[in-house]
Design a protein around this motif. Structure first.
Motif, PDB file in Angstrom:
ATOM      1  N   ALA A 237       0.787  -1.208   0.175  1.00  0.00           N
ATOM      2  CA  ALA A 237      -0.222  -0.046   0.076  1.00  0.00           C
ATOM      3  C   ALA A 237       0.835   1.235  -0.057  1.00  0.00           C
ATOM      4  O   ALA A 237       0.443   2.256  -0.438  1.00  0.00           O
ATOM      5  CB  ALA A 237      -0.910   0.078   1.177  1.00  0.00           C
ATOM      6  N   VAL A 238       2.147   1.236   0.587  1.00  0.00           N
ATOM      7  CA  VAL A 238       2.895   2.483   0.639  1.00  0.00           C
ATOM      8  C   VAL A 238       4.008   2.608  -0.574  1.00  0.00           C
ATOM      9  O   VAL A 238       4.542   3.762  -0.839  1.00  0.00           O
ATOM     10  CB  VAL A 238       3.630   2.687   2.079  1.00  0.00           C
ATOM     11  N   LEU A 239       4.259   1.620  -0.958  1.00  0.00           N
ATOM     12  CA  LEU A 239       5.244   1.540  -1.892  1.00  0.00           C
ATOM     13  C   LEU A 239       5.016   2.427  -3.172  1.00  0.00           C
ATOM     14  O   LEU A 239       6.138   3.133  -3.590  1.00  0.00           O
ATOM     15  CB  LEU A 239       5.563  -0.097  -2.497  1.00  0.00           C
ATOM     16  N   PRO A 240       3.737   2.343  -3.715  1.00  0.00           N
ATOM     17  CA  PRO A 240       3.660   3.473  -4.691  1.00  0.00           C
ATOM     18  C   PRO A 240       3.691   4.902  -4.291  1.00  0.00           C
ATOM     19  O   PRO A 240       4.014   5.787  -5.259  1.00  0.00           O
ATOM     20  CB  PRO A 240       2.110   3.202  -5.057  1.00  0.00           C
ATOM     21  N   THR A 241       3.777   5.129  -3.227  1.00  0.00           N
ATOM     22  CA  THR A 241       4.108   6.652  -2.694  1.00  0.00           C
ATOM     23  C   THR A 241       5.661   7.237  -2.629  1.00  0.00           C
ATOM     24  O   THR A 241       5.873   8.134  -2.746  1.00  0.00           O
ATOM     25  CB  THR A 241       3.439   6.838  -1.368  1.00  0.00           C
ATOM     26  N   ALA A 242       6.350   5.890  -2.839  1.00  0.00           N
ATOM     27  CA  ALA A 242       7.806   6.202  -2.648  1.00  0.00           C
ATOM     28  C   ALA A 242       8.273   7.006  -3.737  1.00  0.00           C
ATOM     29  O   ALA A 242       9.569   7.265  -3.867  1.00  0.00           O
ATOM     30  CB  ALA A 242       8.718   5.019  -2.293  1.00  0.00           C
ATOM     31  N   GLY A 243       7.585   6.857  -5.011  1.00  0.00           N
ATOM     32  CA  GLY A 243       8.037   7.430  -6.075  1.00  0.00           C
ATOM     33  C   GLY A 243       9.394   6.634  -6.821  1.00  0.00           C
ATOM     34  O   GLY A 243       9.523   5.595  -6.385  1.00  0.00           O
ATOM     35  N   ARG A 244       9.977   7.082  -7.772  1.00  0.00           N
ATOM     36  CA  ARG A 244      11.043   6.468  -8.580  1.00  0.00           C
ATOM     37  C   ARG A 244      12.405   6.390  -7.787  1.00  0.00           C
ATOM     38  O   ARG A 244      12.721   7.204  -6.926  1.00  0.00           O
ATOM     39  CB  ARG A 244      11.343   7.276  -9.746  1.00  0.00           C
ATOM     40  N   ALA A 245      12.964   5.064  -7.785  1.00  0.00           N
ATOM     41  CA  ALA A 245      14.117   4.823  -7.244  1.00  0.00           C
ATOM     42  C   ALA A 245      14.940   4.010  -8.125  1.00  0.00           C
ATOM     43  O   ALA A 245      14.309   3.007  -8.548  1.00  0.00           O
ATOM     44  CB  ALA A 245      13.821   4.225  -5.694  1.00  0.00           C
ATOM     45  N   ARG A 246      16.301   4.165  -8.118  1.00  0.00           N
ATOM     46  CA  ARG A 246      17.194   3.135  -9.167  1.00  0.00           C
ATOM     47  C   ARG A 246      18.095   2.530  -8.101  1.00  0.00           C
ATOM     48  O   ARG A 246      18.518   3.005  -6.862  1.00  0.00           O
ATOM     49  CB  ARG A 246      17.916   3.927 -10.007  1.00  0.00           C
ATOM     50  N   HIS A 247      18.509   1.283  -8.493  1.00  0.00           N
ATOM     51  CA  HIS A 247      19.467   0.394  -7.646  1.00  0.00           C
ATOM     52  C   HIS A 247      20.642   1.009  -7.481  1.00  0.00           C
ATOM     53  O   HIS A 247      21.180   1.734  -8.604  1.00  0.00           O
ATOM     54  CB  HIS A 247      19.422  -0.964  -8.202  1.00  0.00           C
ATOM     55  N   GLY A 248      21.246   1.320  -6.246  1.00  0.00           N
ATOM     56  CA  GLY A 248      22.523   1.793  -6.398  1.00  0.00           C
ATOM     57  C   GLY A 248      22.675   3.269  -6.054  1.00  0.00           C
ATOM     58  O   GLY A 248      23.733   3.626  -5.872  1.00  0.00           O
ATOM     59  N   ASP A 249      21.465   3.878  -5.990  1.00  0.00           N
ATOM     60  CA  ASP A 249      21.326   5.441  -5.853  1.00  0.00           C
ATOM     61  C   ASP A 249      21.537   5.733  -4.514  1.00  0.00           C
ATOM     62  O   ASP A 249      20.900   5.065  -3.354  1.00  0.00           O
ATOM     63  CB  ASP A 249      19.991   5.947  -6.592  1.00  0.00           C
ATOM     64  N   THR A 250      22.378   6.480  -4.057  1.00  0.00           N
ATOM     65  CA  THR A 250      22.696   6.859  -2.782  1.00  0.00           C
ATOM     66  C   THR A 250      22.116   8.149  -2.674  1.00  0.00           C
ATOM     67  O   THR A 250      22.002   8.464  -1.227  1.00  0.00           O
ATOM     68  CB  THR A 250      24.351   7.066  -2.608  1.00  0.00           C
ATOM     69  N   THR A 251      21.420   8.975  -3.298  1.00  0.00           N
ATOM     70  CA  THR A 251      20.730  10.092  -2.858  1.00  0.00           C
ATOM     71  C   THR A 251      19.602   9.775  -1.821  1.00  0.00           C
ATOM     72  O   THR A 251      18.989   8.530  -2.029  1.00  0.00           O
ATOM     73  CB  THR A 251      19.890  10.822  -4.038  1.00  0.00           C
ATOM     74  N   ARG A 252      19.053  10.584  -0.798  1.00  0.00           N
ATOM     75  CA  ARG A 252      18.354  10.162  -0.078  1.00  0.00           C
ATOM     76  C   ARG A 252      16.786  10.479  -0.282  1.00  0.00           C
ATOM     77  O   ARG A 252      16.704  11.917  -0.846  1.00  0.00           O
ATOM     78  CB  ARG A 252      18.687  10.584   1.323  1.00  0.00           C
ATOM     79  N   THR A 253      15.858  10.014   0.256  1.00  0.00           N
ATOM     80  CA  THR A 253      14.314  10.366   0.081  1.00  0.00           C
ATOM     81  C   THR A 253      13.642  10.094   1.320  1.00  0.00           C
ATOM     82  O   THR A 253      13.835   8.991   1.930  1.00  0.00           O
ATOM     83  CB  THR A 253      13.809   9.519  -1.142  1.00  0.00           C
ATOM     84  N   GLU A 254      12.895  11.117   1.633  1.00  0.00           N
ATOM     85  CA  GLU A 254      12.009  11.271   2.657  1.00  0.00           C
ATOM     86  C   GLU A 254      10.736  10.238   2.536  1.00  0.00           C
ATOM     87  O   GLU A 254      10.106   9.471   3.211  1.00  0.00           O
ATOM     88  CB  GLU A 254      11.538  12.744   3.166  1.00  0.00           C
ATOM     89  N   ALA A 255      10.141  10.612   1.180  1.00  0.00           N
ATOM     90  CA  ALA A 255       9.135   9.729   0.713  1.00  0.00           C
ATOM     91  C   ALA A 255       9.340   8.163   1.086  1.00  0.00           C
ATOM     92  O   ALA A 255       8.728   7.381   1.378  1.00  0.00           O
ATOM     93  CB  ALA A 255       8.589  10.155  -0.546  1.00  0.00           C
ATOM     94  N   GLY A 256      10.560   7.832   0.550  1.00  0.00           N
ATOM     95  CA  GLY A 256      10.991   6.392   0.520  1.00  0.00           C
ATOM     96  C   GLY A 256      11.122   5.909   2.005  1.00  0.00           C
ATOM     97  O   GLY A 256      10.904   4.776   2.273  1.00  0.00           O
ATOM     98  N   GLY A 257      11.766   7.046   2.809  1.00  0.00           N
ATOM     99  CA  GLY A 257      11.807   6.791   4.142  1.00  0.00           C
ATOM    100  C   GLY A 257      10.589   6.560   5.018  1.00  0.00           C
ATOM    101  O   GLY A 257      10.350   5.567   5.812  1.00  0.00           O
TER     102      GLY A 257
END
Length: 319
Positions: free
Chosen positions: A122-142
């Motif tokens: 239910a919450v993964l669709p709200t995390a937005g795009r993310a690539r494997h190995g990307d080190t930039t941080r995201t509050e939505a994913g958090g």
């Protein structure tokens, strides 16, 4: 509290968790819950939908409906595991898997090990795009990972609450584990059952572990990982003794782990001897255009930053 709920995490961790969860959904259809397809052959009057199935309302399962859900969910879960169209595919998988679970649990038995997985979907669709190995941080994913973690711990805590609510103290001192071993125990469980009072001690330990599971959020990062490792070891013992896997719960619990460090594609490339990235010093330089000035700092070096000195690589030694 809001800062804790939205603690930023690397996007690579979100991407890895997303891939793992959607691949598990696909595996769940063909490994853990293929029996749901047999529900279509059960008389319709035996279908007693859960509350959510009555509120929506959802149709009584038929062979055609169950087949459509199965194949659509299998295809969309595999596509969602690639990380493409995270919202469209994510919401689609969430809706179809919810219906799959309503069909599975509307015939008299409800498994509580699916709660964390359903929350993750239910919450993964709200995390937005993310690539494997990307080190930039995201509050939505958090936030998506934190909410999944809360659901995982609620599964433990509410399980203990249910034991004490319906079984009372008799659950602690009764023969719950003994009956489980008689029904589905292994040879290891038979050995454990021979130790006097060990099953009673184990029942006290299970309830204590479940009641104190929220402590994991109060621990430093290293000790938190150690406690999550204890959670996994508890389930390993459960599988080895009474063959209950809690596989969906274990998949959701990976939300606690630094999954961005797991790079299967990189490992596969190293295994076959393919480099993951060409070093800059080994890059092949194109020949200069006729009349072009030579590079004053040496071929293959980085340009100097604005306002700074050129890099040391390629400059002659000395003053």
């Amino acid at each position: 509290m809001s800062r804790w709920l939205t603690e930023a995490v690397p996007r690579g961790r979100v991407a890895a968790f997303r891939t793992l969860i959607y691949l598990f959904v696909a595996a769940d259809l063909v490994v853990f819950t293929p029996w749901v397809r047999t529900r279509a052959s059960v008389p319709g009057e035996l279908y007693q939908p859960l509350l959510v199935g009555r509120v929506l309302p959802l149709p009584t399962p038929t062979p055609a409906l169950v087949a459509v859900i199965f194949w659509a969910l299998l295809l969309l879960a595999l596509l969602a595991a690639t990380g493409r169209a995270p919202r469209l595919l994510g919401w689609s998988v969430c809706a179809l898997y919810l219906e799959w679970m309503i069909i599975a649990m509307s015939y008299g038995k409800v498994d509580h090990d699916r709660f964390g997985l359903l929350v993750a979907l239910a919450v993964l669709p709200t995390a937005g795009r993310a690539r494997h190995g990307d080190t930039t941080r995201t509050e939505a994913g958090g936030w998506a990972l934190r909410v999944t973690q809360i659901a995982v711990i609620c599964t433990y805590f509410l399980a203990a609450w249910a034991k004490l609510r319906f079984g009372g103290l008799d659950w602690l001192t009764g023969s719950v584990l003994a009956r489980a071993i008689i029904r589905r125990g292994t040879d290891l469980a038979d050995l454990v059952a021979q130790v006097p009072y060990l099953l009673i001690v184990a029942q006290f330990g299970i309830v204590a572990f479940e009641l104190f599971s929220p402590v994991v959020f109060l621990l430093p990062a290293r000790w938190r990982l150690a406690m999550v490792g204890f959670f996994y070891s508890f389930h390993a013992v459960t599988i080895a003794t009474i063959t209950i896997s809690f596989a969906p719960h274990l998949a959701a619990m990976t939300s606690f782990l630094p999954l961005e460090r797991v790079r299967p594609l990189v490992w596969a490339r190293r295994l076959v001897g393919r480099p993951t990235a060409e070093p800059a010093s080994d890059a092949v330089q194109a020949p200069p255009e006729p009349g072009a000035e030579p590079d004053p700092v040496g071929a293959g070096t980085e340009p100097a930053p604005l306002g700074g000195r050129p890099p040391a690589v390629g400059r002659p030694a000395g003053p």
